[in-house]
Design a protein around this motif. Structure first.
Motif, mmCIF file in Angstrom:
data_model
loop_
_atom_site.group_PDB
_atom_site.id
_atom_site.type_symbol
_atom_site.label_atom_id
_atom_site.label_comp_id
_atom_site.label_asym_id
_atom_site.label_seq_id
_atom_site.Cartn_x
_atom_site.Cartn_y
_atom_site.Cartn_z
ATOM 1 N N ASP A 15 0.812 -1.217 0.000
ATOM 2 C CA ASP A 15 0.000 0.000 0.000
ATOM 3 C C ASP A 15 0.851 1.275 0.000
ATOM 4 N N GLU A 16 2.192 1.122 0.021
ATOM 5 C CA GLU A 16 3.079 2.288 -0.056
ATOM 6 C C GLU A 16 3.423 2.661 -1.493
ATOM 7 N N VAL A 17 3.156 1.777 -2.432
ATOM 8 C CA VAL A 17 3.596 2.001 -3.811
ATOM 9 C C VAL A 17 2.435 1.816 -4.785
ATOM 10 N N GLU A 18 2.544 2.490 -5.916
ATOM 11 C CA GLU A 18 1.550 2.381 -6.989
ATOM 12 C C GLU A 18 2.288 1.999 -8.270
ATOM 13 N N ILE A 19 2.229 0.722 -8.632
ATOM 14 C CA ILE A 19 2.985 0.215 -9.779
ATOM 15 C C ILE A 19 2.085 -0.709 -10.597
ATOM 16 N N ASP A 20 2.186 -0.590 -11.906
ATOM 17 C CA ASP A 20 1.550 -1.538 -12.808
ATOM 18 C C ASP A 20 2.600 -2.484 -13.380
ATOM 19 N N VAL A 21 2.180 -3.688 -13.683
ATOM 20 C CA VAL A 21 3.024 -4.663 -14.359
ATOM 21 C C VAL A 21 2.305 -5.071 -15.645
ATOM 22 N N VAL A 22 3.006 -5.036 -16.767
ATOM 23 C CA VAL A 22 2.431 -5.427 -18.056
ATOM 24 C C VAL A 22 3.210 -6.611 -18.606
ATOM 25 N N ILE A 23 2.492 -7.679 -18.906
ATOM 26 C CA ILE A 23 3.057 -8.869 -19.546
ATOM 27 C C ILE A 23 2.567 -8.867 -20.984
ATOM 28 N N PHE A 24 3.482 -8.857 -21.947
ATOM 29 C CA PHE A 24 3.065 -8.680 -23.339
ATOM 30 C C PHE A 24 4.054 -9.378 -24.271
ATOM 31 N N VAL A 25 3.776 -9.323 -25.562
ATOM 32 C CA VAL A 25 4.690 -9.823 -26.585
ATOM 33 C C VAL A 25 5.053 -8.656 -27.492
ATOM 34 N N GLY A 26 6.358 -8.445 -27.674
ATOM 35 C CA GLY A 26 6.837 -7.346 -28.495
ATOM 36 C C GLY A 26 7.518 -7.832 -29.756
ATOM 37 N N THR A 27 8.480 -7.058 -30.223
ATOM 38 C CA THR A 27 9.138 -7.343 -31.499
ATOM 39 C C THR A 27 10.623 -7.650 -31.316
ATOM 40 N N TYR A 28 10.952 -8.385 -30.268
ATOM 41 C CA TYR A 28 12.317 -8.822 -30.001
ATOM 42 C C TYR A 28 13.242 -7.637 -29.739
#
Length: 297
Positions: free
Chosen positions: A98-111
């Motif tokens: 509850d001290e931090v505000e972070i998003d994590v994104v798991i995705f596929v890119g273009t190497y």
């Protein structure tokens, strides 16, 4: 609060529709099915400092065919792995969620990049690109811990100072300087070593055995080289030490700056905790790093 956003099902929906098509149709389906639904993420990925290159998409489409099974297997375990490591990273930094505000994104890119941390709509976001990570084996856990540590570092700095390192590196002229990257990447390496103990030391830097041995054998030479970079304004650009990189007789391996940053942070951890290092004011980095490197040289 840490939120996890998984884009992989969107990618696999695209790939199921595109895998047997001609390239022109694949590119159209990429836009229609994958990128249009995830434009905020891919806009960051393809924008400066260019974690991924849009012009690499045609070649990436060829590689997805070969790597599809590995990407799928990595996707199946990634969200659970991230959730597990998030808890360990918070503990290592003596921080509550509850001290931090972070998003994590798991995705596929273009190497392009394997992972990185950058703000999306003013919220620090850690990205993990599965097409790269699918080939990492046991090193995936270390990389996840490393990038999550960046997010915690930037958040704790933001809450502590009006001008944090996270704020500073949004400026491209600062992002590519040696001093902030030595501290940021060194902290990421050392934190990942605490969070995922027991791996070979080189794995935390994503080094081959040969690169690690070379760094050990040339430690004094490398430290002197970095000190020269810090002393001369004309050498402030970080590309020679952090990439992109062309081999030279002096530096035959890439990403040598990670090794030096790691040495600095490991020395500082004799006096400070990870949280205390994360909360150090950005303006103090040059003096701290310079004094530590002088001590190590």
């Amino acid at each position: 609060m840490i939120r996890i956003r998984d884009l992989t099902q969107s990618f696999f929906t695209f790939w199921r529709a595109a895998q047997d098509k001609e390239q022109a149709e694949q590119l159209r389906l990429w836009q229609e099915i994958y990128e249009s639904e995830n434009r905020d993420v891919l806009q960051v990925y393809f924008s400066p400092p260019h974690w991924g290159q849009r012009e690499n998409l045609p070649e990436a489409l060829k590689r997805y065919e070969e790597d599809n099974e590995g990407i799928l297997k990595t996707a199946e375990k990634m969200e659970k792995l991230v959730s597990k490591i998030v808890s360990k990273v918070l503990t290592a930094f003596d921080t509550r969620e509850d001290e931090v505000e972070i998003d994590v994104v798991i995705f596929v890119g273009t190497y392009g990049a394997d992972g990185f941390c950058f703000p999306v709509e003013e919220r620090w976001t850690t990205f993990f690109a599965l097409e790269v990570l699918s080939r990492y084996g046991d090193a995936i856990a270390a990389l996840v811990a490393h990038e999550l540590s960046h997010g915690i570092h930037f958040e704790l700095g933001r809450k502590t100072h009006s001008m944090s390192v996270g704020d500073a590196i949004r400026d491209p002229s600062i992002f590519f300087q040696v001093v902030p990257l030595l501290f940021i990447e060194g902290l990421g390496v050392s934190a990942s070593k605490q969070v995922i103990p027991g791996l070979e030391e080189r794995v935390y830097l994503l080094y081959t055995s040969e690169q690690w041995d070379w760094c050990q054998e040339n430690r004094g030479k490398i430290i002197s080289l970095v000190l020269e970079h810090l002393e001369g304004q004309e050498h402030q650009d970080s590309s020679e030490l952090f990439g992109p990189w062309e081999p030279t007789e002096e530096l035959p391996y890439p990403r040598i700056g990670y090794y030096v940053g790691y040495l600095v942070i490991e020395e500082l951890l004799k006096q400070y905790s990870l949280r205390e290092l994360a909360e150090i004011e950005y303006g103090k980095y040059p003096q701290i790093i310079g004094m530590t490197l002088q001590k190590l040289s």
